[in-house]
Motif scaffolding. Structure first.
Motif, PDB file in Angstrom:
ATOM      1  N   GLY A 122      23.623  21.735  32.912  1.00 30.75           N
ATOM      2  CA  GLY A 122      24.066  20.358  32.718  1.00 30.75           C
ATOM      3  C   GLY A 122      23.113  19.365  33.367  1.00 30.75           C
ATOM      4  O   GLY A 122      22.767  18.338  32.774  1.00 30.75           O
ATOM      5  N   LEU A 123      22.689  19.688  34.589  1.00 34.37           N
ATOM      6  CA  LEU A 123      21.729  18.818  35.279  1.00 34.37           C
ATOM      7  C   LEU A 123      20.386  18.798  34.548  1.00 34.37           C
ATOM      8  O   LEU A 123      19.737  17.755  34.467  1.00 34.37           O
ATOM      9  CB  LEU A 123      21.543  19.275  36.722  1.00 34.37           C
ATOM     10  N   LEU A 124      19.967  19.953  34.030  1.00 31.92           N
ATOM     11  CA  LEU A 124      18.721  20.001  33.259  1.00 31.92           C
ATOM     12  C   LEU A 124      18.801  19.087  32.048  1.00 31.92           C
ATOM     13  O   LEU A 124      17.869  18.330  31.762  1.00 31.92           O
ATOM     14  CB  LEU A 124      18.417  21.440  32.820  1.00 31.92           C
ATOM     15  N   GLY A 125      19.927  19.119  31.345  1.00 28.07           N
ATOM     16  CA  GLY A 125      20.108  18.238  30.195  1.00 28.07           C
ATOM     17  C   GLY A 125      20.043  16.774  30.588  1.00 28.07           C
ATOM     18  O   GLY A 125      19.415  15.962  29.903  1.00 28.07           O
ATOM     19  N   ARG A 126      20.695  16.433  31.710  1.00 35.60           N
ATOM     20  CA  ARG A 126      20.647  15.039  32.173  1.00 35.60           C
ATOM     21  C   ARG A 126      19.234  14.631  32.556  1.00 35.60           C
ATOM     22  O   ARG A 126      18.791  13.515  32.255  1.00 35.60           O
ATOM     23  CB  ARG A 126      21.566  14.852  33.370  1.00 35.60           C
ATOM     24  N   LEU A 127      18.524  15.514  33.243  1.00 38.98           N
ATOM     25  CA  LEU A 127      17.164  15.183  33.676  1.00 38.98           C
ATOM     26  C   LEU A 127      16.212  15.050  32.492  1.00 38.98           C
ATOM     27  O   LEU A 127      15.419  14.107  32.421  1.00 38.98           O
ATOM     28  CB  LEU A 127      16.644  16.229  34.663  1.00 38.98           C
ATOM     29  N   VAL A 128      16.288  15.982  31.556  1.00 34.19           N
ATOM     30  CA  VAL A 128      15.389  15.926  30.393  1.00 34.19           C
ATOM     31  C   VAL A 128      15.734  14.727  29.517  1.00 34.19           C
ATOM     32  O   VAL A 128      14.852  13.948  29.120  1.00 34.19           O
ATOM     33  CB  VAL A 128      15.451  17.245  29.596  1.00 34.19           C
ATOM     34  N   GLY A 129      17.010  14.561  29.213  1.00 33.17           N
ATOM     35  CA  GLY A 129      17.420  13.428  28.380  1.00 33.17           C
ATOM     36  C   GLY A 129      17.136  12.093  29.046  1.00 33.17           C
ATOM     37  O   GLY A 129      16.653  11.161  28.408  1.00 33.17           O
ATOM     38  N   GLY A 130      17.433  12.003  30.336  1.00 32.49           N
ATOM     39  CA  GLY A 130      17.178  10.757  31.060  1.00 32.49           C
ATOM     40  C   GLY A 130      15.702  10.439  31.157  1.00 32.49           C
ATOM     41  O   GLY A 130      15.292   9.284  31.020  1.00 32.49           O
ATOM     42  N   SER A 131      14.897  11.452  31.386  1.00 32.60           N
ATOM     43  CA  SER A 131      13.448  11.232  31.463  1.00 32.60           C
ATOM     44  C   SER A 131      12.892  10.792  30.120  1.00 32.60           C
ATOM     45  O   SER A 131      12.047   9.885  30.045  1.00 32.60           O
ATOM     46  CB  SER A 131      12.735  12.506  31.921  1.00 32.60           C
ATOM     47  N   ALA A 132      13.357  11.423  29.047  1.00 33.28           N
ATOM     48  CA  ALA A 132      12.907  11.019  27.704  1.00 33.28           C
ATOM     49  C   ALA A 132      13.340   9.585  27.402  1.00 33.28           C
ATOM     50  O   ALA A 132      12.570   8.799  26.837  1.00 33.28           O
ATOM     51  CB  ALA A 132      13.456  11.981  26.661  1.00 33.28           C
ATOM     52  N   LEU A 133      14.551   9.244  27.795  1.00 32.23           N
ATOM     53  CA  LEU A 133      15.042   7.881  27.592  1.00 32.23           C
ATOM     54  C   LEU A 133      14.256   6.883  28.432  1.00 32.23           C
ATOM     55  O   LEU A 133      13.885   5.809  27.951  1.00 32.23           O
ATOM     56  CB  LEU A 133      16.526   7.820  27.941  1.00 32.23           C
ATOM     57  N   ALA A 134      13.990   7.247  29.689  1.00 32.67           N
ATOM     58  CA  ALA A 134      13.278   6.343  30.595  1.00 32.67           C
ATOM     59  C   ALA A 134      11.852   6.092  30.127  1.00 32.67           C
ATOM     60  O   ALA A 134      11.309   5.010  30.349  1.00 32.67           O
ATOM     61  CB  ALA A 134      13.269   6.914  32.009  1.00 32.67           C
ATOM     62  N   LEU A 135      11.244   7.048  29.497  1.00 35.70           N
ATOM     63  CA  LEU A 135       9.891   6.846  28.986  1.00 35.70           C
ATOM     64  C   LEU A 135       9.916   6.302  27.567  1.00 35.70           C
ATOM     65  O   LEU A 135       9.090   5.466  27.196  1.00 35.70           O
ATOM     66  CB  LEU A 135       9.105   8.161  29.035  1.00 35.70           C
ATOM     67  N   GLY A 136      10.892   6.736  26.775  1.00 35.91           N
ATOM     68  CA  GLY A 136      10.958   6.334  25.378  1.00 35.91           C
ATOM     69  C   GLY A 136      11.325   4.877  25.167  1.00 35.91           C
ATOM     70  O   GLY A 136      10.766   4.219  24.279  1.00 35.91           O
ATOM     71  N   LEU A 137      12.261   4.367  25.953  1.00 37.22           N
ATOM     72  CA  LEU A 137      12.663   2.963  25.758  1.00 37.22           C
ATOM     73  C   LEU A 137      11.526   1.981  26.025  1.00 37.22           C
ATOM     74  O   LEU A 137      11.264   1.121  25.183  1.00 37.22           O
ATOM     75  CB  LEU A 137      13.882   2.646  26.619  1.00 37.22           C
ATOM     76  N   PRO A 138      10.836   2.067  27.178  1.00 35.97           N
ATOM     77  CA  PRO A 138       9.726   1.124  27.378  1.00 35.97           C
ATOM     78  C   PRO A 138       8.593   1.299  26.357  1.00 35.97           C
ATOM     79  O   PRO A 138       8.056   0.319  25.859  1.00 35.97           O
ATOM     80  CB  PRO A 138       9.232   1.423  28.797  1.00 35.97           C
ATOM     81  N   LEU A 139       8.249   2.549  26.043  1.00 33.92           N
ATOM     82  CA  LEU A 139       7.191   2.760  25.055  1.00 33.92           C
ATOM     83  C   LEU A 139       7.622   2.320  23.663  1.00 33.92           C
ATOM     84  O   LEU A 139       6.820   1.800  22.889  1.00 33.92           O
ATOM     85  CB  LEU A 139       6.749   4.225  25.041  1.00 33.92           C
ATOM     86  N   GLY A 140       8.901   2.512  23.348  1.00 35.87           N
ATOM     87  CA  GLY A 140       9.420   2.018  22.069  1.00 35.87           C
ATOM     88  C   GLY A 140       9.351   0.503  21.989  1.00 35.87           C
ATOM     89  O   GLY A 140       9.035  -0.064  20.944  1.00 35.87           O
ATOM     90  N   GLY A 141       9.649  -0.162  23.103  1.00 32.60           N
ATOM     91  CA  GLY A 141       9.518  -1.616  23.134  1.00 32.60           C
ATOM     92  C   GLY A 141       8.082  -2.075  22.934  1.00 32.60           C
ATOM     93  O   GLY A 141       7.825  -3.038  22.211  1.00 32.60           O
ATOM     94  N   VAL A 142       7.144  -1.355  23.555  1.00 30.42           N
ATOM     95  CA  VAL A 142       5.725  -1.693  23.374  1.00 30.42           C
ATOM     96  C   VAL A 142       5.311  -1.464  21.926  1.00 30.42           C
ATOM     97  O   VAL A 142       4.564  -2.253  21.346  1.00 30.42           O
ATOM     98  CB  VAL A 142       4.841  -0.872  24.349  1.00 30.42           C
ATOM     99  N   TRP A 143       5.808  -0.387  21.334  1.00 30.78           N
ATOM    100  CA  TRP A 143       5.481  -0.101  19.936  1.00 30.78           C
ATOM    101  C   TRP A 143       6.001  -1.206  19.023  1.00 30.78           C
ATOM    102  O   TRP A 143       5.290  -1.670  18.127  1.00 30.78           O
ATOM    103  CB  TRP A 143       6.061   1.250  19.532  1.00 30.78           C
ATOM    104  N   LEU A 144       7.261  -1.658  19.278  1.00 33.71           N
ATOM    105  CA  LEU A 144       7.822  -2.744  18.474  1.00 33.71           C
ATOM    106  C   LEU A 144       7.026  -4.037  18.664  1.00 33.71           C
ATOM    107  O   LEU A 144       6.773  -4.764  17.698  1.00 33.71           O
ATOM    108  CB  LEU A 144       9.289  -2.965  18.831  1.00 33.71           C
ATOM    109  N   LEU A 145       6.648  -4.327  19.917  1.00 32.14           N
ATOM    110  CA  LEU A 145       5.838  -5.528  20.159  1.00 32.14           C
ATOM    111  C   LEU A 145       4.480  -5.409  19.478  1.00 32.14           C
ATOM    112  O   LEU A 145       3.950  -6.396  18.954  1.00 32.14           O
ATOM    113  CB  LEU A 145       5.667  -5.758  21.661  1.00 32.14           C
ATOM    114  N   GLY A 146       3.908  -4.212  19.485  1.00 32.31           N
ATOM    115  CA  GLY A 146       2.636  -3.998  18.788  1.00 32.31           C
ATOM    116  C   GLY A 146       2.774  -4.232  17.290  1.00 32.31           C
ATOM    117  O   GLY A 146       1.877  -4.793  16.652  1.00 32.31           O
TER     118      GLY A 146
END
Length: 186
Positions: A122-146
């Motif tokens: 369960g903790l692994l799922g939270r860590l992997v999902g949270g890390s992907a979200l933490a990196l994906g949201l800012p990079l997704g925002g940069v992609w949209l701005l681009g």
């Protein structure tokens, strides 16, 4: 898993979403190490937005890269991922204690370890999902701005990989960490 990875790769390539450019560059770089290129003219090194003709675009990429780093740190903190990582360490230590406990029989040890394993997954799922979200949201925002013409996704990604940017980010991050720890302690 291999089929899932293949389908995800196919979807990324077909939809041309952000990892497509990165994967394409990585593939071209890997291919160039196996097959040496033939040059028809001298290569020109791309300095990631620091050419004189596009000076403001380079600054925007630096601002966007700083936004990615700050967004990543804020999301990591909001999702309490460092606390979850500490829990993984505590669960691992508890598992080791259970294994070393001579008062428990094998069935009791197995039950205790299976319970800890469920919690660890369960903790692994939270860590992997949270890390992907933490990196994906800012990079997704940069992609949209681009896509909107504000900055460049590839230029921002290149800025994130520059050694001077990494050194400054590390120094500022350590300073911010020390200041936050001092304010929490007082």
């Amino acid at each position: 898993m291999a089929l899932l990875a293949f389908l995800i790769g196919f979807a990324v390539r077909a939809a041309r979403v952000p990892p497509n450019d990165v994967l394409k560059q990585a593939w071209m770089q890997a291919r160039s190490t196996v097959e040496p290129p033939t040059f028809l003219k001298p290569r020109v090194h791309d300095r990631s937005g620091f050419s004189l003709g596009r000076r403001s675009f380079g600054r925007m990429n630096i601002v966007l890269a700083a936004g990615v780093v700050v967004g990543f740190a804020v999301i990591i903190e909001r999702l309490r991922l460092p606390g979850h990582a500490r829990q993984v360490g505590r669960h691992s230590t508890t598992c080791l204690r259970v294994l070393r406990d001579d008062s428990l029989d094998d069935a009791a040890k197995e039950t205790a370890l299976q319970n800890r394993a469920r919690e660890l997954f369960g903790l692994l799922g939270r860590l992997v999902g949270g890390s992907a979200l933490a990196l994906g949201l800012p990079l997704g925002g940069v992609w949209l701005l681009g896509r909107a013409g504000v900055g460049s996704f590839s230029g921002t990604f290149a800025t994130l990989q520059r050694i001077d940017f990494l050194a400054v980010t590390t120094a500022v991050g350590l300073l911010a960490y020390v200041l936050v720890q001092r304010t929490r302690a007082s």
